[in-house]
Design a protein around this motif. Structure first.
Motif, PDB file in Angstrom:
ATOM      1  N   LEU A 272       0.817  -1.212   0.000  1.00 26.86           N
ATOM      2  CA  LEU A 272       0.000   0.000   0.000  1.00 26.86           C
ATOM      3  C   LEU A 272       0.851   1.262   0.000  1.00 26.86           C
ATOM      4  O   LEU A 272       0.414   2.310  -0.469  1.00 26.86           O
ATOM      5  N   ALA A 273       2.059   1.168   0.536  1.00 23.27           N
ATOM      6  CA  ALA A 273       2.932   2.347   0.600  1.00 23.27           C
ATOM      7  C   ALA A 273       3.552   2.695  -0.748  1.00 23.27           C
ATOM      8  O   ALA A 273       4.170   3.749  -0.885  1.00 23.27           O
ATOM      9  N   TYR A 274       3.407   1.823  -1.730  1.00 23.97           N
ATOM     10  CA  TYR A 274       3.950   2.108  -3.058  1.00 23.97           C
ATOM     11  C   TYR A 274       2.968   3.006  -3.819  1.00 23.97           C
ATOM     12  O   TYR A 274       1.804   2.643  -4.008  1.00 23.97           O
ATOM     13  N   GLU A 275       3.443   4.164  -4.255  1.00 18.89           N
ATOM     14  CA  GLU A 275       2.622   5.134  -4.971  1.00 18.89           C
ATOM     15  C   GLU A 275       3.059   5.186  -6.426  1.00 18.89           C
ATOM     16  O   GLU A 275       4.237   5.387  -6.723  1.00 18.89           O
ATOM     17  N   LEU A 276       2.104   5.010  -7.325  1.00 18.16           N
ATOM     18  CA  LEU A 276       2.432   5.028  -8.752  1.00 18.16           C
ATOM     19  C   LEU A 276       2.864   6.426  -9.191  1.00 18.16           C
ATOM     20  O   LEU A 276       2.166   7.406  -8.943  1.00 18.16           O
ATOM     21  N   VAL A 277       4.020   6.499  -9.827  1.00 17.64           N
ATOM     22  CA  VAL A 277       4.515   7.754 -10.384  1.00 17.64           C
ATOM     23  C   VAL A 277       4.454   7.728 -11.908  1.00 17.64           C
ATOM     24  O   VAL A 277       4.083   8.711 -12.546  1.00 17.64           O
ATOM     25  N   ALA A 278       4.808   6.594 -12.509  1.00 18.81           N
ATOM     26  CA  ALA A 278       4.851   6.527 -13.975  1.00 18.81           C
ATOM     27  C   ALA A 278       4.536   5.109 -14.431  1.00 18.81           C
ATOM     28  O   ALA A 278       4.899   4.138 -13.759  1.00 18.81           O
ATOM     29  N   TYR A 279       3.872   5.031 -15.574  1.00 13.20           N
ATOM     30  CA  TYR A 279       3.700   3.732 -16.240  1.00 13.20           C
ATOM     31  C   TYR A 279       4.304   3.905 -17.623  1.00 13.20           C
ATOM     32  O   TYR A 279       3.848   4.733 -18.421  1.00 13.20           O
ATOM     33  N   LEU A 280       5.360   3.143 -17.882  1.00  9.17           N
ATOM     34  CA  LEU A 280       6.155   3.336 -19.087  1.00  9.17           C
ATOM     35  C   LEU A 280       5.971   2.180 -20.063  1.00  9.17           C
ATOM     36  O   LEU A 280       6.072   1.015 -19.685  1.00  9.17           O
ATOM     37  N   CYS A 281       5.727   2.520 -21.316  1.00  8.18           N
ATOM     38  CA  CYS A 281       5.775   1.560 -22.412  1.00  8.18           C
ATOM     39  C   CYS A 281       7.136   1.708 -23.075  1.00  8.18           C
ATOM     40  O   CYS A 281       7.575   2.831 -23.367  1.00  8.18           O
ATOM     41  N   VAL A 282       7.805   0.599 -23.313  1.00  3.77           N
ATOM     42  CA  VAL A 282       9.177   0.628 -23.823  1.00  3.77           C
ATOM     43  C   VAL A 282       9.307  -0.325 -25.004  1.00  3.77           C
ATOM     44  O   VAL A 282       8.839  -1.476 -24.948  1.00  3.77           O
ATOM     45  N   GLY A 283       9.948   0.143 -26.062  1.00  2.64           N
ATOM     46  CA  GLY A 283      10.191  -0.698 -27.223  1.00  2.64           C
ATOM     47  C   GLY A 283      10.806   0.123 -28.336  1.00  2.64           C
ATOM     48  O   GLY A 283      11.075   1.322 -28.179  1.00  2.64           O
ATOM     49  N   TYR A 284      11.038  -0.516 -29.465  1.00  2.00           N
ATOM     50  CA  TYR A 284      11.602   0.206 -30.606  1.00  2.00           C
ATOM     51  C   TYR A 284      10.486   0.938 -31.345  1.00  2.00           C
ATOM     52  O   TYR A 284       9.439   0.343 -31.654  1.00  2.00           O
ATOM     53  N   PRO A 285      10.670   2.228 -31.613  1.00  3.66           N
ATOM     54  CA  PRO A 285       9.604   2.996 -32.262  1.00  3.66           C
ATOM     55  C   PRO A 285       9.420   2.617 -33.722  1.00  3.66           C
ATOM     56  O   PRO A 285      10.378   2.269 -34.418  1.00  3.66           O
ATOM     57  N   ILE A 286       8.184   2.684 -34.177  1.00  2.00           N
ATOM     58  CA  ILE A 286       7.876   2.430 -35.588  1.00  2.00           C
ATOM     59  C   ILE A 286       8.382   3.558 -36.462  1.00  2.00           C
ATOM     60  O   ILE A 286       8.841   3.343 -37.591  1.00  2.00           O
ATOM     61  N   GLU A 287       8.316   4.786 -35.959  1.00  2.00           N
ATOM     62  CA  GLU A 287       8.659   5.954 -36.769  1.00  2.00           C
ATOM     63  C   GLU A 287       9.447   6.948 -35.933  1.00  2.00           C
ATOM     64  O   GLU A 287       9.397   6.930 -34.708  1.00  2.00           O
ATOM     65  N   GLU A 288      10.184   7.806 -36.613  1.00  3.67           N
ATOM     66  CA  GLU A 288      10.957   8.861 -35.962  1.00  3.67           C
ATOM     67  C   GLU A 288      10.528  10.197 -36.548  1.00  3.67           C
ATOM     68  O   GLU A 288      10.363  10.330 -37.766  1.00  3.67           O
ATOM     69  N   HIS A 289      10.352  11.194 -35.694  1.00  6.72           N
ATOM     70  CA  HIS A 289       9.952  12.528 -36.154  1.00  6.72           C
ATOM     71  C   HIS A 289      10.782  13.586 -35.436  1.00  6.72           C
ATOM     72  O   HIS A 289      11.097  13.438 -34.251  1.00  6.72           O
ATOM     73  N   LEU A 290      11.063  14.670 -36.136  1.00  3.39           N
ATOM     74  CA  LEU A 290      11.787  15.781 -35.536  1.00  3.39           C
ATOM     75  C   LEU A 290      10.931  16.518 -34.515  1.00  3.39           C
ATOM     76  O   LEU A 290      11.443  17.087 -33.557  1.00  3.39           O
ATOM     77  N   ASP A 291       9.610  16.535 -34.724  1.00  2.00           N
ATOM     78  CA  ASP A 291       8.732  17.286 -33.830  1.00  2.00           C
ATOM     79  C   ASP A 291       7.939  16.338 -32.935  1.00  2.00           C
ATOM     80  O   ASP A 291       7.608  15.229 -33.332  1.00  2.00           O
ATOM     81  N   PRO A 292       7.634  16.770 -31.704  1.00  2.75           N
ATOM     82  CA  PRO A 292       6.817  15.946 -30.815  1.00  2.75           C
ATOM     83  C   PRO A 292       5.428  15.705 -31.399  1.00  2.75           C
ATOM     84  O   PRO A 292       4.884  16.536 -32.133  1.00  2.75           O
ATOM     85  N   GLU A 293       4.841  14.576 -31.038  1.00  5.36           N
ATOM     86  CA  GLU A 293       3.553  14.180 -31.613  1.00  5.36           C
ATOM     87  C   GLU A 293       2.446  15.185 -31.336  1.00  5.36           C
ATOM     88  O   GLU A 293       1.619  15.467 -32.207  1.00  5.36           O
ATOM     89  N   LEU A 294       2.399  15.743 -30.136  1.00  2.00           N
ATOM     90  CA  LEU A 294       1.311  16.670 -29.807  1.00  2.00           C
ATOM     91  C   LEU A 294       1.408  17.969 -30.591  1.00  2.00           C
ATOM     92  O   LEU A 294       0.390  18.615 -30.853  1.00  2.00           O
ATOM     93  N   ILE A 295       2.614  18.347 -30.972  1.00  2.00           N
ATOM     94  CA  ILE A 295       2.767  19.499 -31.866  1.00  2.00           C
ATOM     95  C   ILE A 295       2.355  19.109 -33.279  1.00  2.00           C
ATOM     96  O   ILE A 295       1.612  19.835 -33.960  1.00  2.00           O
ATOM     97  N   ARG A 296       2.818  17.942 -33.716  1.00  2.00           N
ATOM     98  CA  ARG A 296       2.543  17.495 -35.079  1.00  2.00           C
ATOM     99  C   ARG A 296       1.044  17.357 -35.345  1.00  2.00           C
ATOM    100  O   ARG A 296       0.574  17.609 -36.448  1.00  2.00           O
ATOM    101  N   HIS A 297       0.297  16.965 -34.323  1.00  2.36           N
ATOM    102  CA  HIS A 297      -1.140  16.768 -34.503  1.00  2.36           C
ATOM    103  C   HIS A 297      -1.973  17.943 -34.004  1.00  2.36           C
ATOM    104  O   HIS A 297      -3.190  17.830 -33.842  1.00  2.36           O
TER     105      HIS A 297
END
Length: 209
Positions: A169-194
């Motif tokens: 119970l004393a463990y508090e969630l800070v982050a949930y991370l998905c990790v792997g090799y990306p399908i695509e690479e972009h110069l701009d962050p996704e939220l800017i791009r969209h």
């Protein structure tokens, strides 16, 4: 220790290419690479040398499904909270790679750790969680240096995630991370791009007194 201009330029590139990735290939992440990134994360600074981060690899399909179900509930609620035009923009975004990412890491803060003897957190107890964030950032940069992508999923119910992982119970969630090799690479962050949000000027974030 001093670092040369070449190193500083490479570091700037690494920071610039640190992206929140939501689209992953299914290729497995080599265990040695993952362990190296986690080892680097464990070298992160922490208040009072408390080292409160707890990385939990989530591999069990049922537990992953429970996390994905939490995301779906929270994502639907978040979409409903926006007015029509912004809601349409929100629903077009891909906000998690939970189904595709080969590695899931839930990162918790041990809120009652005796390590560090409480130094530095009597007046700011949140420093424990900030220390975990430092470890997440270090892991993220190390992963990017190995060509891996990381996506931080925050659209979750922390208590539900902790419960489905059967953690103290004393463990508090800070982050949930998905990790792997990306399908695509972009110069701009996704939220800017969209079209969700542009970057603000650096001058807006420095206040002089």
């Amino acid at each position: 220790m001093q670092f040369d201009a070449g190193f500083r330029a490479a570091l700037a590139d690494l920071v610039a290419w640190r992206r929140d990735v939501r689209r992953f290939r299914v290729d497995p992440v080599p265990e040695a690479v993952l362990r190296e990134c986690l080892a680097m994360a464990s070298s992160s600074p922490s208040v009072g040398n408390s080292q409160p981060w707890r990385f939990v690899r989530v591999a069990d399909p049922a537990r992953r499904a429970a996390v994905a179900a939490s995301f779906e509930r929270c994502n639907a609620a978040a979409a409903a909270s926006y007015p029509d035009a912004r809601r349409a923009a929100y629903t077009r975004l891909k906000l998690a790679g939970l189904r595709e990412a080969p590695v899931h890491l839930a990162v918790f803060c041990d809120a009652v750790t005796p390590i560090g003897h409480g130094l530095g957190r009597a007046t700011m107890p949140e420093m424990l969680r900030y220390s975990v964030v430092c470890a997440v950032q270090t892991f993220w940069l190390a992963a990017r240096a190995h060509g891996l992508g990381v996506g931080w999923v925050s659209i979750l119910e922390p208590a539900e995630v902790a419960a489905c992982l059967d953690l103290p119970l004393a463990y508090e969630l800070v982050a949930y991370l998905c990790v792997g090799y990306p399908i695509e690479e972009h110069l701009d962050p996704e939220l800017i791009r969209h079209g969700w949000q542009e970057r603000t000027a650096d001058a807006d974030r420095l206040i002089e007194r």
